[in-house]
Write a protein that holds these residues in place. Sequence first.
Motif, PDB file in Angstrom:
ATOM      1  N   ARG A  12       0.823  -1.200   0.000  1.00  0.00           N
ATOM      2  CA  ARG A  12       0.000   0.000   0.000  1.00  0.00           C
ATOM      3  C   ARG A  12       0.862   1.256   0.000  1.00  0.00           C
ATOM      4  N   ASP A  31      -0.671  -8.818   5.412  1.00  0.00           N
ATOM      5  CA  ASP A  31      -1.352  -7.529   5.405  1.00  0.00           C
ATOM      6  C   ASP A  31      -2.825  -7.784   5.111  1.00  0.00           C
ATOM      7  N   GLU A  32      -3.623  -7.858   6.166  1.00  0.00           N
ATOM      8  CA  GLU A  32      -5.053  -8.122   6.047  1.00  0.00           C
ATOM      9  C   GLU A  32      -5.807  -7.068   6.847  1.00  0.00           C
ATOM     10  N   PRO A  33      -7.083  -6.858   6.546  1.00  0.00           N
ATOM     11  CA  PRO A  33      -7.850  -5.867   7.319  1.00  0.00           C
ATOM     12  C   PRO A  33      -7.804  -6.165   8.823  1.00  0.00           C
ATOM     13  N   ALA A  36      -1.838  -7.473  10.785  1.00  0.00           N
ATOM     14  CA  ALA A  36      -0.614  -7.378   9.993  1.00  0.00           C
ATOM     15  C   ALA A  36       0.519  -8.086  10.712  1.00  0.00           C
ATOM     16  N   ALA A  69      -2.087  -2.546  10.434  1.00  0.00           N
ATOM     17  CA  ALA A  69      -3.355  -3.128  10.865  1.00  0.00           C
ATOM     18  C   ALA A  69      -4.449  -2.063  10.967  1.00  0.00           C
ATOM     19  N   ASN A  71      -4.617   0.860   9.204  1.00  0.00           N
ATOM     20  CA  ASN A  71      -4.908   1.545   7.944  1.00  0.00           C
ATOM     21  C   ASN A  71      -5.434   0.580   6.900  1.00  0.00           C
ATOM     22  N   ASP A  72      -6.659   0.150   7.091  1.00  0.00           N
ATOM     23  CA  ASP A  72      -7.270  -0.779   6.143  1.00  0.00           C
ATOM     24  C   ASP A  72      -8.500  -0.181   5.469  1.00  0.00           C
TER      25      ASP A  72
END
Length: 140
Positions: A12, A31-33, A36, A69, A71-72
């Motif tokens: 990102r 990197d997941e909603p 992280a 984590a 900033n999703d």
Amino acid sequence: MIDPAEHFAGQRSMLRHDRASAALGMVVERDEPGEAVVSMRVRDDMTNGFGITHGGMVFALADTAFAMACNDGDEVVVAAGADISFLAATRAGQVLTAHARRRATSGRTGIFDVTVTDERGQVVAEFRGRSLTTRRMPPD
């Protein structure tokens, strides 16, 4: 000097512009909603006068996983505060991994926990971050 655009290619925009994490050699493992995982090999120049990993380096690793984590979504999320407890010392050559997870959110605030482990899975630090969602959009 590490070029963050190359180091975090495909990540990102937040990380593509993160020169500090790139310079410290951090690697995004997941990197997941709301979650992280970020790792970093401790270098000689990351140790303190006692030959152990400088606490600021452990904090920086946990803070980067926390930021990922948080900033999703579509708005920039920043740290409103954070605390860390150091549980075990590490040294140059060891690989540290920070696993961040969203614990709770309410309105524009959130709480995230980050566990930092060494390459053997031993917990070396616990970090709790408090987030604040801004009304700004991320770069790019």
